[in-house]
Design a protein around this motif. Structure first.
Motif, PDB file in Angstrom:
ATOM      1  N   ALA A  35       0.810  -1.221   0.000  1.00  0.00           N
ATOM      2  CA  ALA A  35       0.000   0.000   0.000  1.00  0.00           C
ATOM      3  C   ALA A  35       0.841   1.267   0.000  1.00  0.00           C
ATOM      4  O   ALA A  35       0.395   2.306  -0.487  1.00  0.00           O
ATOM      5  CB  ALA A  35      -0.936   0.008   1.202  1.00  0.00           C
ATOM      6  N   HIS A  36       2.047   1.163   0.525  1.00  0.00           N
ATOM      7  CA  HIS A  36       2.860   2.372   0.641  1.00  0.00           C
ATOM      8  C   HIS A  36       4.079   2.356  -0.288  1.00  0.00           C
ATOM      9  O   HIS A  36       4.186   3.177  -1.186  1.00  0.00           O
ATOM     10  CB  HIS A  36       3.290   2.575   2.098  1.00  0.00           C
ATOM     11  CG  HIS A  36       2.135   2.728   3.024  1.00  0.00           C
ATOM     12  ND1 HIS A  36       1.334   3.845   3.043  1.00  0.00           N
ATOM     13  CD2 HIS A  36       1.613   1.881   3.946  1.00  0.00           C
ATOM     14  CE1 HIS A  36       0.378   3.698   3.929  1.00  0.00           C
ATOM     15  NE2 HIS A  36       0.522   2.505   4.505  1.00  0.00           N
ATOM     16  N   ALA A  37       4.980   1.440  -0.080  1.00  0.00           N
ATOM     17  CA  ALA A  37       6.240   1.437  -0.824  1.00  0.00           C
ATOM     18  C   ALA A  37       6.064   1.018  -2.282  1.00  0.00           C
ATOM     19  O   ALA A  37       6.709   1.575  -3.173  1.00  0.00           O
ATOM     20  CB  ALA A  37       7.253   0.528  -0.137  1.00  0.00           C
ATOM     21  N   LEU A  38       5.208   0.028  -2.523  1.00  0.00           N
ATOM     22  CA  LEU A  38       5.089  -0.492  -3.886  1.00  0.00           C
ATOM     23  C   LEU A  38       4.094   0.289  -4.744  1.00  0.00           C
ATOM     24  O   LEU A  38       4.073   0.126  -5.957  1.00  0.00           O
ATOM     25  CB  LEU A  38       4.681  -1.976  -3.845  1.00  0.00           C
ATOM     26  CG  LEU A  38       5.676  -2.896  -3.159  1.00  0.00           C
ATOM     27  CD1 LEU A  38       5.141  -4.319  -3.120  1.00  0.00           C
ATOM     28  CD2 LEU A  38       7.026  -2.847  -3.851  1.00  0.00           C
ATOM     29  N   LYS A  39       3.305   1.105  -4.111  1.00  0.00           N
ATOM     30  CA  LYS A  39       2.294   1.884  -4.834  1.00  0.00           C
ATOM     31  C   LYS A  39       2.926   2.746  -5.929  1.00  0.00           C
ATOM     32  O   LYS A  39       2.327   2.973  -6.971  1.00  0.00           O
ATOM     33  CB  LYS A  39       1.532   2.758  -3.843  1.00  0.00           C
ATOM     34  CG  LYS A  39       0.225   3.285  -4.337  1.00  0.00           C
ATOM     35  CD  LYS A  39      -0.496   3.992  -3.198  1.00  0.00           C
ATOM     36  CE  LYS A  39      -1.939   4.224  -3.580  1.00  0.00           C
ATOM     37  NZ  LYS A  39      -2.689   4.852  -2.502  1.00  0.00           N
ATOM     38  N   LYS A  40       4.138   3.170  -5.700  1.00  0.00           N
ATOM     39  CA  LYS A  40       4.818   4.054  -6.651  1.00  0.00           C
ATOM     40  C   LYS A  40       5.474   3.290  -7.793  1.00  0.00           C
ATOM     41  O   LYS A  40       5.697   3.847  -8.861  1.00  0.00           O
ATOM     42  CB  LYS A  40       5.856   4.903  -5.916  1.00  0.00           C
ATOM     43  CG  LYS A  40       5.253   5.814  -4.869  1.00  0.00           C
ATOM     44  CD  LYS A  40       6.313   6.439  -3.985  1.00  0.00           C
ATOM     45  CE  LYS A  40       5.646   7.197  -2.852  1.00  0.00           C
ATOM     46  NZ  LYS A  40       6.550   7.486  -1.776  1.00  0.00           N
ATOM     47  N   THR A  41       5.826   2.019  -7.552  1.00  0.00           N
ATOM     48  CA  THR A  41       6.559   1.263  -8.568  1.00  0.00           C
ATOM     49  C   THR A  41       5.699   0.235  -9.298  1.00  0.00           C
ATOM     50  O   THR A  41       6.082  -0.211 -10.371  1.00  0.00           O
ATOM     51  CB  THR A  41       7.768   0.535  -7.947  1.00  0.00           C
ATOM     52  OG1 THR A  41       7.306  -0.336  -6.915  1.00  0.00           O
ATOM     53  CG2 THR A  41       8.769   1.513  -7.380  1.00  0.00           C
ATOM     54  N   PHE A  42       4.563  -0.145  -8.725  1.00  0.00           N
ATOM     55  CA  PHE A  42       3.690  -1.145  -9.346  1.00  0.00           C
ATOM     56  C   PHE A  42       2.655  -0.487 -10.231  1.00  0.00           C
ATOM     57  O   PHE A  42       2.178   0.614  -9.940  1.00  0.00           O
ATOM     58  CB  PHE A  42       2.935  -1.932  -8.267  1.00  0.00           C
ATOM     59  CG  PHE A  42       3.673  -3.104  -7.701  1.00  0.00           C
ATOM     60  CD1 PHE A  42       5.031  -3.294  -7.896  1.00  0.00           C
ATOM     61  CD2 PHE A  42       3.002  -4.032  -6.944  1.00  0.00           C
ATOM     62  CE1 PHE A  42       5.693  -4.383  -7.361  1.00  0.00           C
ATOM     63  CE2 PHE A  42       3.647  -5.120  -6.400  1.00  0.00           C
ATOM     64  CZ  PHE A  42       4.997  -5.297  -6.613  1.00  0.00           C
ATOM     65  N   SER A  43       2.295  -1.188 -11.292  1.00  0.00           N
ATOM     66  CA  SER A  43       1.147  -0.763 -12.090  1.00  0.00           C
ATOM     67  C   SER A  43      -0.109  -1.083 -11.280  1.00  0.00           C
ATOM     68  O   SER A  43      -0.051  -1.819 -10.279  1.00  0.00           O
ATOM     69  CB  SER A  43       1.109  -1.510 -13.421  1.00  0.00           C
ATOM     70  OG  SER A  43       0.805  -2.883 -13.210  1.00  0.00           O
ATOM     71  N   GLU A  44      -1.241  -0.573 -11.720  1.00  0.00           N
ATOM     72  CA  GLU A  44      -2.490  -0.855 -11.007  1.00  0.00           C
ATOM     73  C   GLU A  44      -2.795  -2.356 -11.016  1.00  0.00           C
ATOM     74  O   GLU A  44      -3.249  -2.914 -10.017  1.00  0.00           O
ATOM     75  CB  GLU A  44      -3.643  -0.069 -11.634  1.00  0.00           C
ATOM     76  CG  GLU A  44      -4.887  -0.157 -10.796  1.00  0.00           C
ATOM     77  CD  GLU A  44      -5.830   1.010 -10.997  1.00  0.00           C
ATOM     78  OE1 GLU A  44      -7.026   0.803 -10.762  1.00  0.00           O
ATOM     79  OE2 GLU A  44      -5.373   2.098 -11.384  1.00  0.00           O
ATOM     80  N   GLU A  45      -2.527  -3.008 -12.123  1.00  0.00           N
ATOM     81  CA  GLU A  45      -2.761  -4.457 -12.236  1.00  0.00           C
ATOM     82  C   GLU A  45      -1.846  -5.233 -11.285  1.00  0.00           C
ATOM     83  O   GLU A  45      -2.289  -6.174 -10.622  1.00  0.00           O
ATOM     84  CB  GLU A  45      -2.529  -4.917 -13.676  1.00  0.00           C
ATOM     85  CG  GLU A  45      -2.791  -6.387 -13.895  1.00  0.00           C
ATOM     86  CD  GLU A  45      -2.520  -6.804 -15.332  1.00  0.00           C
ATOM     87  OE1 GLU A  45      -2.118  -7.967 -15.523  1.00  0.00           O
ATOM     88  OE2 GLU A  45      -2.693  -5.975 -16.247  1.00  0.00           O
ATOM     89  N   GLN A  46      -0.592  -4.832 -11.213  1.00  0.00           N
ATOM     90  CA  GLN A  46       0.346  -5.504 -10.304  1.00  0.00           C
ATOM     91  C   GLN A  46      -0.063  -5.297  -8.851  1.00  0.00           C
ATOM     92  O   GLN A  46       0.013  -6.225  -8.043  1.00  0.00           O
ATOM     93  CB  GLN A  46       1.771  -4.990 -10.524  1.00  0.00           C
ATOM     94  CG  GLN A  46       2.382  -5.399 -11.839  1.00  0.00           C
ATOM     95  CD  GLN A  46       3.650  -4.624 -12.146  1.00  0.00           C
ATOM     96  OE1 GLN A  46       3.830  -3.486 -11.717  1.00  0.00           O
ATOM     97  NE2 GLN A  46       4.534  -5.242 -12.924  1.00  0.00           N
ATOM     98  N   LEU A  47      -0.514  -4.101  -8.537  1.00  0.00           N
ATOM     99  CA  LEU A  47      -0.946  -3.808  -7.174  1.00  0.00           C
ATOM    100  C   LEU A  47      -2.164  -4.647  -6.796  1.00  0.00           C
ATOM    101  O   LEU A  47      -2.236  -5.187  -5.692  1.00  0.00           O
ATOM    102  CB  LEU A  47      -1.253  -2.315  -7.034  1.00  0.00           C
ATOM    103  CG  LEU A  47      -1.286  -1.742  -5.626  1.00  0.00           C
ATOM    104  CD1 LEU A  47      -0.016  -2.067  -4.856  1.00  0.00           C
ATOM    105  CD2 LEU A  47      -1.513  -0.247  -5.661  1.00  0.00           C
TER     106      LEU A  47
END
Length: 128
Positions: free
Chosen positions: A24-36
């Motif tokens: 929710a915090h760290a990966l939100k910037k590097t993941f696409s919406e689908e990956q998230l």
């Protein structure tokens, strides 16, 4: 075995909270919406089965091999399903998708389904 199951459930639960916060915090910037969304699916399934393992660990007497098989299905299935999703998402975000993990996710899901089927069978067998 009796104490190991709730321990693994608690470990899976703790990791689900950590991974959920990380996603929710760290990966939100590097993941696409689908990956998230995929990552969140892994976290949800991990948490559902963590809670289930704690409940089963305190309710099963492990007097039958069926109870042991059920628990193994949930422990192994959760690991294969959720952790392969994490690996796929993280590796894809780095540009080097680990494709060998792709087939592991549905195998983990199938093992979870078998665990639920065995749990259902244990309830039906007890009534009959």
């Amino acid at each position: 075995m009796i104490l190991l199951v709730p321990f693994i459930g608690a470990l899976y639960g703790m990791l689900a909270v950590i991974f959920g916060a990380f996603g929710a915090h760290a990966l939100k910037k590097t993941f696409s919406e689908e990956q998230l969304k995929s990552f969140e699916t892994g976290v949800k399934y991990q948490m559902y089965h963590a809670i289930l393992l704690v409940v089963l660990g305190f309710n099963f007497g492990f007097n039958s091999s069926l109870e042991t098989y059920i628990v193994y299905c949930f422990i192994i299935g959760t690991f294969l399903f959720s952790f392969s999703i994490y690996g796929l998402c993280l590796s894809a975000a780095k540009g080097k998708k680990l494709r060998f993990l792709g087939p592991i996710t549905p195998i983990g899901g199938l093992i979870l389904v078998i665990g639920w089927g065995l749990l259902l069978y244990s309830f039906v067998a007890e009534v009959i």
